[in-house]
Scaffold this motif. Structure first.
Motif, PDB file in Angstrom:
ATOM      1  N   UNK A 386       1.713   3.794  -4.853  1.00  0.00           N
ATOM      2  CA  UNK A 386       2.214   3.251  -6.117  1.00  0.00           C
ATOM      3  C   UNK A 386       2.397   4.347  -7.168  1.00  0.00           C
ATOM      4  N   UNK A 387       1.719   5.487  -6.990  1.00  0.00           N
ATOM      5  CA  UNK A 387       1.804   6.569  -7.960  1.00  0.00           C
ATOM      6  C   UNK A 387       0.868   6.411  -9.138  1.00  0.00           C
ATOM      7  N   UNK A 388       0.062   5.359  -9.147  1.00  0.00           N
ATOM      8  CA  UNK A 388      -0.828   5.088 -10.270  1.00  0.00           C
ATOM      9  C   UNK A 388      -2.162   5.830 -10.177  1.00  0.00           C
ATOM     10  N   UNK A 389      -2.432   6.475  -9.022  1.00  0.00           N
ATOM     11  CA  UNK A 389      -3.766   7.035  -8.817  1.00  0.00           C
ATOM     12  C   UNK A 389      -3.699   8.479  -8.303  1.00  0.00           C
ATOM     13  N   UNK A 390      -4.607   9.323  -8.835  1.00  0.00           N
ATOM     14  CA  UNK A 390      -4.789  10.667  -8.298  1.00  0.00           C
ATOM     15  C   UNK A 390      -5.608  10.641  -7.016  1.00  0.00           C
ATOM     16  N   UNK A 391      -6.567   9.730  -6.992  1.00  0.00           N
ATOM     17  CA  UNK A 391      -7.526   9.713  -5.899  1.00  0.00           C
ATOM     18  C   UNK A 391      -8.080   8.309  -5.742  1.00  0.00           C
ATOM     19  N   UNK A 392      -8.262   7.903  -4.487  1.00  0.00           N
ATOM     20  CA  UNK A 392      -8.918   6.633  -4.180  1.00  0.00           C
ATOM     21  C   UNK A 392      -9.959   6.907  -3.105  1.00  0.00           C
TER      22      UNK A 392
END
Length: 757
Positions: A386-392
């Motif tokens: 989604x491009x919303x996160x640097x890291x999960x």
């Protein structure tokens, strides 16, 4: 008397042997009269050189030595952590050989897990500036690498519920450095993946890891060979494997990683003498010819580790005779490692700007589900796309049976606004400086705004809006406008006859839908306009503008592992556009100087027409050095008689133009035609690290009618070959291409630097 003398000599020899044996045992830390020993294993950091640890572990396994404690730093923490988690040396080797280390340790974006909509352009820049709350957000390192987190999560999944490392199959500890104080942080509990990721966070290369309120980076900065840690854990006797020689000479620093490691590890080098002194069996594989970045040489480095380990077999056997039984120290909480986990509940942490319902709608996991490492990674990758996160990341918090409990998802949000910059030079386009702005979550969820511009000899702009129709991002509406200015030549029989300036503008509204992990369909409508004018006075030429509406559709596949010099994957683009309602203000300058708007005198008939094109590229991985690839391209204009206005152009080896068919041996626009079929074959050879040599041969058929296919002569064929020398850099590919075609009869040279627009 002879018998007495013989007895004296025998007694003397036995006394000497006893003294020697006692001295040897004492040097090994073993005393026949002492209590049995516990054995510790310490593995140093060293980047790719750490693969040698695996080779030494093979020898330890073959002798049946049960290790009681393991300590490690950086790569030694990864290998040691897996060994402590119950993996054998053979299993670690198999796991490591399946990892794409290039993708993990470079800034190259992980295309496999990106959304097909953004995959074509993802990572094609040299500088990324995230903007948060109106100011620049500075990262602690260049690489976050979601792929690294996923890889570690996969490897340590069977022990993720153990938060006390002393309860692993072999008690374990690893070392990181407190970024604020510079102190060594010995990690013996918590989430093992986070601990190991922190231990290997090379400063400025990998981002720092937040753990227990501290920002942590690579432990090698202060303690790269943590023998004392193994001693403190309870080891009476330590086998130490050191793959880092400490500080290296200037001549030995041959890569950016080597330089950064040298600069960051001055303090850690000072701890080597004491730790080496405390090592009872010190093993140092001879890997001077390899650097910390030689990840592709895994087979050779492991083999050197094995060869070195064999030199210490006698010493290791001696230790084995005095080892305390493993059952006296083994305290694992897991009777058997698990490969599946039952989820009783899900907890979401770390969200600030993103609402939890967005995550919940995209995670296909619910209470009562059984998950594996593959299942959780697939769901993480879907959210990451989604491009919303640097890291999960995630934790598994177990109940009493250790194989069921709570899944904790931990998010680190990315900036919604990013500025990107890159530089490009090519023989055809000249110099270009490229800037781009991307705003994800523009006004609403599932909406992205982007704008891109190139300043240079042939400027271009592009802007658009993506509106996803649901949280799953399986379908979206795209509104996009593009415009560019180019100067292009026109040839006849491969000879230059004219040169035109063209301004091209198009606006499109499309509906798009995912058809597979790597593909999507598109359909829609648009409007286009182009203006033409000769760059110098010609005897007969076109000038003015033409515009038209169009109905379009297409199907795209992109499964390439990387943009430049791919090793695996396909790139497919099938497009069709029906142009209707053409309107023209073109004028034709005839050879006698007369100007007319009657385009029939120029052989042009403005009528509706259908334009179709296919581009197909396949890359087949042969081995670490060699990739085979094949290409097929075609372009057809049906019901078309409009000269150069919307013809296909063939030539050049970089696909950067509208309606372009790439072809080694020809320059761009060497051939203009309504009908082209071209095919090519090549081999991409990895000469050294990121240096590639690529020979290619191709052939094409052009200017033919389907109704007259049986009348085609050799005059409609063109052949060519070329060789490309390319280097994959952080700013994009650098390529020099030399090619030749017997029809053109010229040797061509082409240069490209950086990513094209």
């Amino acid at each position: 008397m002879k018998v007495v003398k013989l007895l004296k000599y025998t007694l003397l020899i036995n006394v000497c042997l006893l003294i020697l044996n006692s001295t040897y045992a004492e040097n090994l830390g073993v005393n026949n009269e002492q209590e049995p020993k516990t054995i510790g294993l310490t593995l140093s950091g060293g980047g790719a050189r750490g693969f040698a640890h695996i080779g030494v572990l093979h020898i330890i396994d073959s002798l049946g030595i049960d290790i009681d404690y393991v300590s490690g730093t950086s790569m030694g923490a990864i290998v040691g952590g897996m060994y402590a988690s119950g993996y054998s040396a053979a299993e670690i080797e198999k796991k490591f050989k399946s990892i794409d280390w290039d993708a993990i340790i470079t800034m190259r974006k992980d295309l496999e897990h990106s959304h097909p909509r953004t995959r074509e352009t993802l990572g094609r820049h040299m500088l990324n500036i995230p903007i948060e709350k109106g100011s620049i957000a500075i990262a602690s390192g260049a690489i976050e690498s979601q792929l690294l987190w996923n890889t570690l999560g996969d490897g340590f999944f069977p022990v993720r519920t153990i938060d006390d490392f002393s309860k692993l199959p072999i008690p374990f500890a690893c070392v990181a450095t407190d970024l604020e104080t510079g102190d060594a942080i010995v990690m013996k509990d918590g989430d093992i993946v986070t601990a190991i990721r922190a231990s290997m966070s090379i400063p400025t290369i990998f981002t720092a890891v937040e753990r227990d309120g501290k920002k942590l980076v690579d432990g090698g900065i202060v303690l790269n060979f943590p023998v004392k840690v193994a001693k403190d854990m309870g080891a009476d006797f330590v086998i130490g494997v050191n793959v880092s020689e400490g500080l290296r000479t200037a001549d030995e620093l041959t890569s950016p990683i080597d330089v950064l490691m040298q600069m960051g590890f001055y303090k850690g080098a000072q701890t080597y003498p004491e730790n080496i002194k405390n090592t009872d069996i010190y093993i140092e594989p001879d890997i001077k010819s390899f650097t910390a970045s030689n990840f592709r040489d895994i087979n050779e480095i492991i083999e050197i580790g094995k060869q070195t380990g064999r030199l210490y077999i006698d010493d290791l056997k001696e230790v084995l005779e005095h080892k305390k039984p493993a059952k006296d120290t083994l305290t694992t909480e897991l009777k058997e490692p698990f490969d599946a986990f039952i989820v009783d509940s899900i907890v979401i942490q770390g969200l600030t700007n993103i609402k939890s319902w967005f995550v919940e709608d995209n995670v296909n996991i619910a209470a009562g589900d059984t998950i594996t490492s593959s299942i959780i990674n697939n769901n993480i990758n879907k959210l990451y796309a989604s491009g919303y996160f640097n890291r999960i990341t995630y934790n598994l918090v177990a109940n009493d049976d250790k194989a069921r409990g709570t899944l904790v998802l931990i998010f680190n949000e990315s900036a919604f606004t990013n500025l990107y910059f890159s530089f490009n030079y090519s023989t055809f386009m000249g110099v270009g400086i490229i800037g781009e702005m991307m705003i994800r979550k523009f006004l609403f969820y599932n909406t992205s705004l982007y704008a891109k511009a190139m300043l240079g000899q042939m400027p271009a702009v592009k802007a658009g809006l993506d509106i996803f129709t649901g949280d799953s991002h399986k379908a979206w509406i795209n509104l996009e406008t593009r415009a560019n200015y180019i100067v292009f030549p026109r040839h006849k029989d491969f000879s230059y006859i004219a040169e035109y300036e063209r301004v091209y503008f198009t606006g499109e509204l499309t509906f798009n839908m995912i058809t597979g992990y790597d593909s999507y369909l598109t359909t829609g409508a648009g409007y286009y306009m182009q203006t033409l004018s000769p760059s110098k006075t010609l005897e007969n030429h076109l000038t003015g503008s033409i515009n038209s509406f169009k109905i379009l559709g297409g199907w795209k596949i992109n499964s390439l592992d990387k943009h430049a010099f791919p090793r695996t994957g396909q790139l497919v683009s099938i497009d069709a556009a029906y142009f209707i309602g053409q309107s023209s203000s073109l004028s034709f300058y005839k050879p006698d100087g007369e100007v007319t708007s009657d385009l029939s005198e120029a052989g042009i008939e403005l009528s509706d027409f259908l334009q179709t094109s296919i581009r197909w590229e396949s890359n087949i991985f042969i081995n670490d050095k060699l990739t085979a690839f094949s290409q097929f391209q075609s372009g057809f204009n049906f019901f078309y008689d409009q000269d150069i206005l919307n013809m296909f152009n063939m030539g050049g080896t970089n696909n950067i133009l509208d309606n372009q068919i790439t072809f080694a041996g020809l320059s761009k626009y060497d051939v203009n035609s309504n009908s082209i079929i071209a095919g090519g074959l090549g081999l991409r050879y990895n000469v050294w690290e990121d240096l590639y040599l690529t020979p290619i041969v191709n052939a094409a058929l052009y200017d033919f009618e389907f109704s007259e296919i049986g009348l085609i002569s050799m005059d409609n064929f063109v052949f060519g070959a070329g060789i490309d020398l390319g280097y994959d850099t952080a700013i994009g590919p650098i390529e020099i291409t030399i090619s030749y075609s017997p029809q053109k009869e010229n040797v061509l040279a082409y240069l490209n630097l950086g990513w094209s627009f």
